[in-house]
Design an enzyme around this catalytic site. Structure first.
Site, PDB file in Angstrom:
ATOM      1  N   HIS A 107      72.841 118.785 -43.997  1.00  0.00           N
ATOM      2  CA  HIS A 107      73.279 117.364 -43.736  1.00  0.00           C
ATOM      3  C   HIS A 107      72.603 117.473 -45.262  1.00  0.00           C
ATOM      4  O   HIS A 107      71.209 116.918 -45.481  1.00  0.00           O
ATOM      5  CB  HIS A 107      72.365 116.538 -42.692  1.00  0.00           C
ATOM      6  CG  HIS A 107      73.241 114.924 -42.688  1.00  0.00           C
ATOM      7  ND1 HIS A 107      74.495 114.426 -41.699  1.00  0.00           N
ATOM      8  CD2 HIS A 107      72.715 114.505 -44.033  1.00  0.00           C
ATOM      9  CE1 HIS A 107      74.523 113.343 -42.093  1.00  0.00           C
ATOM     10  NE2 HIS A 107      73.261 112.893 -43.017  1.00  0.00           N
TER      11      HIS A 107
ATOM     12  N   HIS B  62      73.383 114.881 -49.399  1.00  0.00           N
ATOM     13  CA  HIS B  62      74.386 113.583 -49.846  1.00  0.00           C
ATOM     14  C   HIS B  62      74.147 114.291 -51.131  1.00  0.00           C
ATOM     15  O   HIS B  62      72.845 114.281 -51.640  1.00  0.00           O
ATOM     16  CB  HIS B  62      73.742 112.095 -49.522  1.00  0.00           C
ATOM     17  CG  HIS B  62      74.490 111.863 -48.191  1.00  0.00           C
ATOM     18  ND1 HIS B  62      75.599 111.718 -48.167  1.00  0.00           N
ATOM     19  CD2 HIS B  62      73.218 111.824 -46.923  1.00  0.00           C
ATOM     20  CE1 HIS B  62      75.875 111.167 -47.089  1.00  0.00           C
ATOM     21  NE2 HIS B  62      74.620 111.496 -46.217  1.00  0.00           N
TER      22      HIS B  62
ATOM     23  N   ASP C  62      75.095 112.609 -54.333  1.00  0.00           N
ATOM     24  CA  ASP C  62      74.021 110.813 -54.191  1.00  0.00           C
ATOM     25  C   ASP C  62      72.850 110.650 -54.095  1.00  0.00           C
ATOM     26  O   ASP C  62      72.140 109.581 -54.646  1.00  0.00           O
ATOM     27  CB  ASP C  62      75.375 109.840 -54.147  1.00  0.00           C
ATOM     28  CG  ASP C  62      75.498 108.965 -53.104  1.00  0.00           C
ATOM     29  OD1 ASP C  62      75.666 110.199 -52.215  1.00  0.00           O
ATOM     30  OD2 ASP C  62      76.192 108.287 -52.784  1.00  0.00           O
TER      31      ASP C  62
ATOM     32  N   GLY D 288      78.343 105.542 -43.689  1.00  0.00           N
ATOM     33  CA  GLY D 288      78.748 104.143 -43.717  1.00  0.00           C
ATOM     34  C   GLY D 288      77.734 103.262 -42.356  1.00  0.00           C
ATOM     35  O   GLY D 288      77.313 103.991 -41.728  1.00  0.00           O
TER      36      GLY D 288
ATOM     37  N   HIS E 199      78.867 111.404 -38.716  1.00  0.00           N
ATOM     38  CA  HIS E 199      77.638 110.567 -38.847  1.00  0.00           C
ATOM     39  C   HIS E 199      77.633 109.398 -37.399  1.00  0.00           C
ATOM     40  O   HIS E 199      78.618 108.611 -37.599  1.00  0.00           O
ATOM     41  CB  HIS E 199      77.020 109.320 -40.287  1.00  0.00           C
ATOM     42  CG  HIS E 199      76.622 110.564 -41.540  1.00  0.00           C
ATOM     43  ND1 HIS E 199      78.037 110.162 -42.534  1.00  0.00           N
ATOM     44  CD2 HIS E 199      75.814 109.941 -41.572  1.00  0.00           C
ATOM     45  CE1 HIS E 199      76.990 111.066 -43.024  1.00  0.00           C
ATOM     46  NE2 HIS E 199      75.316 110.512 -42.742  1.00  0.00           N
TER      47      HIS E 199
ATOM     48  N   GLU F  75      72.646 107.444 -35.445  1.00  0.00           N
ATOM     49  CA  GLU F  75      71.710 107.171 -36.132  1.00  0.00           C
ATOM     50  C   GLU F  75      70.498 106.107 -36.431  1.00  0.00           C
ATOM     51  O   GLU F  75      70.135 105.780 -35.337  1.00  0.00           O
ATOM     52  CB  GLU F  75      71.830 107.776 -37.560  1.00  0.00           C
ATOM     53  CG  GLU F  75      70.957 107.324 -38.966  1.00  0.00           C
ATOM     54  CD  GLU F  75      71.037 107.222 -40.346  1.00  0.00           C
ATOM     55  OE1 GLU F  75      70.283 107.309 -41.123  1.00  0.00           O
ATOM     56  OE2 GLU F  75      72.019 107.368 -40.081  1.00  0.00           O
TER      57      GLU F  75
ATOM     58  N   ASP G 171      69.376 115.380 -46.093  1.00  0.00           N
ATOM     59  CA  ASP G 171      69.414 113.758 -46.043  1.00  0.00           C
ATOM     60  C   ASP G 171      69.864 113.535 -47.812  1.00  0.00           C
ATOM     61  O   ASP G 171      70.587 113.369 -47.592  1.00  0.00           O
ATOM     62  CB  ASP G 171      68.942 112.631 -45.490  1.00  0.00           C
ATOM     63  CG  ASP G 171      69.894 111.777 -44.820  1.00  0.00           C
ATOM     64  OD1 ASP G 171      71.058 111.701 -45.275  1.00  0.00           O
ATOM     65  OD2 ASP G 171      69.870 110.468 -43.996  1.00  0.00           O
TER      66      ASP G 171
END
Length: 352
Positions: free
Chosen positions: A17, A19, A21, A173, A200, A203, A292
């Site tokens: 996991h 990202h 970006d 999102g 996701h 969370e 993350d």
């Protein structure tokens, strides 16, 4: 005595996991921004890294999300995407990661005219360039945004690329108000195509999000899943009683993609020492450790694992357990997973 960070860095690690970006080098952001005339809050690369960590640490969701506006802004050309992807893999390999699944939302990288297909191709080129020398295996996860309406399109893109570097699909999102069931057609399509996906869930939002991800959408893994502890009662004597959903997650060995540092930043946990990963590990859930967003959380796999060693007195045997959990849970064919466990991970830990 807590394991030293150098020992943790040298040990083989698996990342599920992360990202794309959320993991850029500050220097790269500064250079790419200068090239396209994008204004950054801080021009100096050293100061910029501090700004990202501070904004993400602020406790303000608005400031946290603002950080991604800058990283996504500089990732709109094929050249930029390839560079960011290549550097991502270089940084992970230097940190001792032997297998990684890197996720991003292709739909967020088309504002300068790239097609979705060109976005995936550019990222794959970067991954191929960085992993050509060996030492690390990397796959893409294509993410759809849960507040948008392109999930079926992104799911089809993931299937089209699944033999060319894309291992699976993800949806991300804001959870509240955007349940995964809004995207059932995408998940049903993926199931019919025998494709893998993670969601996701659990969370920022609680048990209903996890329940929907699993029992309505059929997720293979849970992105974060930290709120599953809401279905666990710990009695004064330390014994734990699992509710129906928590028991199902543990019984079915559903992998939890836990991201401790990120969870502390977003308020899902008060501290590393109080993070539910300790309880879930003790109870034998399929726990994995992840980063993350390495830039926003100023973290790495070594930092995450070292922090857990400090908080819970974990040793190499625990890190090996987390790593094999993650490799078992990867969206890679079984024989390839087994080869990495037997030929890379176990011998890597046996050296210590």
């Amino acid at each position: 005595m807590t394991l030293g960070i150098d020992v943790v860095r040298a040990a083989p690690k698996v990342l599920l996991h992360d990202h794309l970006d959320g993991g850029l080098r500050p220097q790269t952001i500064a250079e790419l921004a200068a090239g396209i005339g994008h204004e950054l809050p801080v021009a100096d690369p050293a100061g910029l890294g501090g700004w990202f960590a501070e904004a993400a640490d602020s406790g303000s969701l608005e400031r946290y999300l603002e950080t991604f506006e800058h990283t996504v802004a500089v990732m709109q050309s094929a050249e930029a995407l390839t560079r960011v992807a290549r550097e991502c893999v270089e940084d992970l390999a230097a940190d001792g990661v032997v297998y990684a699944e890197i996720r991003y939302a292709p739909e967020q990288h088309v504002s300068a005219g790239l097609t979705l297909d060109e976005v995936v191709a550019a990222v794959q080129q970067g991954f191929d360039e960085a992993s050509a020398s060996g030492g690390i295996v990397v796959r893409q996860l294509l993410t759809a945004m849960r507040h948008q309406a392109r999930s079926r399109e992104i799911a089809e893109l993931a299937v089209a690329w699944r033999d060319r570097g894309v291992a699976g699909f993800d949806i991300a999102g804001a959870e509240a108000g955007n349940p995964p069931t809004r995207h059932l057609d995408a998940f049903e399509y993926l199931q019919r195509e025998n494709a893998h996906f993670t969601i996701h869930a659990g969370e920022a939002f609680g048990l209903p999000s996890i329940w929907q991800a699993l029992q309505w959408c059929g997720a293979d893994r849970l992105g974060h899943g930290v709120r599953i502890v809401d279905d666990i009662t710990v009695h004064p004597d330390g014994t734990a009683e699992l509710g129906r959903l928590a028991a199902y997650v543990r019984d079915k060995r559903i992998p939890l993609e836990m991201c401790p540092a990120s969870n502390v930043q977003t308020g899902a946990a008060d501290s590393i020492a109080e993070h539910p990963i300790g309880l879930l590990t003790r109870l034998g859930f399929r726990v994995t450790v992840n980063t993350d967003n390495r830039l926003m959380s100023n973290t790495s796999m070594s930092k995450e694992m070292h922090a857990l060693c400090e908080a819970f007195d974990y040793g190499l045997a625990d890190l090996r357990w987390f790593t094999i959990n993650a490799m078992k849970s990867a969206f890679l064919p079984f024989d390839q997973r087994l080869a990495l466990i037997n030929d890379v991970i176990k011998p890597g830990y046996d050296k210590f």
